[in-house]
Design an enzyme around this catalytic site. Structure first.
Site, short mmCIF file in Angstrom:
data_model
loop_
_atom_site.label_atom_id
_atom_site.label_comp_id
_atom_site.label_asym_id
_atom_site.label_seq_id
_atom_site.Cartn_x
_atom_site.Cartn_y
_atom_site.Cartn_z
N ASP A 182 0.85 -1.21 0.00
CA ASP A 182 0.00 0.00 0.00
C ASP A 182 0.88 1.25 0.00
O ASP A 182 2.08 1.16 0.14
CB ASP A 182 -0.87 0.01 1.27
CG ASP A 182 -0.01 -0.07 2.53
OD1 ASP A 182 0.30 -1.20 2.96
OD2 ASP A 182 0.40 0.98 3.05
N ASP A 197 0.65 3.67 2.32
CA ASP A 197 0.42 4.29 3.62
C ASP A 197 -0.66 5.37 3.45
O ASP A 197 -1.56 5.19 2.63
CB ASP A 197 1.74 4.81 4.22
CG ASP A 197 1.66 4.90 5.74
OD1 ASP A 197 1.21 3.93 6.36
OD2 ASP A 197 2.01 5.95 6.30
N1 LIG Z 1 1.32 1.26 5.71
C1 LIG Z 1 1.86 0.41 6.56
N2 LIG Z 1 2.34 0.83 7.74
C2 LIG Z 1 2.91 -0.06 8.60
N3 LIG Z 1 3.01 -1.36 8.37
C3 LIG Z 1 2.54 -1.82 7.21
N4 LIG Z 1 2.51 -3.07 6.70
C4 LIG Z 1 1.92 -3.00 5.50
N5 LIG Z 1 1.57 -1.73 5.20
C5 LIG Z 1 1.95 -0.97 6.26
#
Ligand SMILES: Nc1ncnc2[nH]cnc12
Ligand SMILES: CSC[C@H]1O[C@H](OP(=O)(O)O)[C@H](O)[C@@H]1O
Length: 292
Positions: free
Chosen positions: A210, A212
């Protein structure tokens, strides 16, 4: 000459690997408690392998409660020489897209609720983590990923947060814009520091799930979306792992970067001032220098 043993620590979505000859789930006891789960051992292409699901099969441990010390001790005790962390992460860079992998070479450690060292009162040691990953092992991960047709990024800074909640928008922007982090996850610290203390080569393959929360077109992190991306990433992760034995070989030569000698001059406590119980606890991790 010792044998190579490649240990894979599988993160979210990667709870087993296939194709190991003589595959057996083994229980390992450590002075630091029980590891996250049993450890799968076997061989692949004539090279010894071990696999440990970081959160346990069924995902029972949260990032804060993963028994990091027991995990590293157990792998060392089994004879691991090289540890490869395969983890899910968020991306702070437009060009590092969900589905891409990053071979991380730096960390910013923002975790605070975890045991971060094997050492302490009675046996004090200070190892360098200026270069927290092994360049030789990282190179092998990069090649294995390319060979498996994965979009790989060579190097990146992983921000390790405590979690379990994802970051706020302000944190996400600060990590990306001011701190220069490239990816974010919750588990590679203190794991990388502990691997260095245990004189194990460590490389981290971060599988992007992703963007974030900073990305204007993607909104906040959504765990259902992460899980969908995780499934495809896990298959690619397994394809990368399957190519490592051929690249690393069955015979272990000394690490050219000195990961396997990290404790050589690191222990400050004088031999006659060391706590016997502490020294006993360090048998697997530091036996080479304490009893050697
Ligand atoms: N955006 C994110 N922040 C922290 N850990 C994650 N693991 C997968 N995506 C994450
Ligand atoms: C599945 S979302 C958050 C979770 O995933 C990552 O785990 P791992 O590093 O073990 O792959 C991240 O660090 C969080 O623990």
């Amino acid at each position: 000459m010792t044998d190579t043993m490649i240990a894979v620590i599988g993160g979210s979505g990667l709870y087993e690997i296939d194709g190991l000859e003589g595959a057996t789930w083994q229980s390992v006891e450590t002075p630091w408690g029980a590891p996250s789960d049993q450890i799968l051992t076997g061989t692949l292409g004539g090279v010894k392998m071990a696999f440990l699901p970081r959160h346990g099969r069924g995902h029972v441990h949260s990032p804060s409660t993963v028994p990091y010390r027991a995990n590293i001790d157990a792998l060392k005790r089994l004879g691991a020489t090289d540890v490869i962390s395969v983890s899910a992460c968020g991306s702070f860079r437009e060009e590092m897209k969900p589905g891409d992998f990053v071979v991380v070479d730096q960390f910013i450690d923002r975790t605070f609720a975890r045991e971060k060292s094997f050492f302490g009162t009675g046996c004090v040691a200070h190892v360098s983590v200026a270069h927290p990953t092994c360049a030789r092992l990282s190179e092998a991960c990069l090649k294995a990923g390319w060979d498996a047709g994965i979009t790989m990024h060579d190097g990146g800074t992983y921000l390790a947060m405590e979690g379990p909640q994802f970051s706020t928008l302000a944190e996400s922007k600060m990590y990306r814009e001011s701190w220069g982090a490239d990816v974010i996850g919750m588990t590679n610290m203190p794991e990388a520091k502990l691997a260095r203390e245990a004189e194990l080569c460590y490389a981290s393959v971060a599988m992007i799930t992703d963007y974030d929360s900073w990305h204007p077109d993607h909104g906040e992190v959504d765990v259902t979306e992460i899980i969908a991306t995780l499934m495809g990433n896990a298959d690619k992760g397994r394809a990368l792992v399957a190519r490592l034995p051929r690249l690393l070989g069955a015979e272990r030569h000394p690490c050219p970067h000195g990961c396997d000698r990290a404790l050589e001059y690191a222990i400050l406590t004088a031999p006659d001032a060391r706590d016997a119980a502490m020294v006993a606890k360090l048998d697997a991790v530091a036996g080479r220098v304490l009893n050697g």
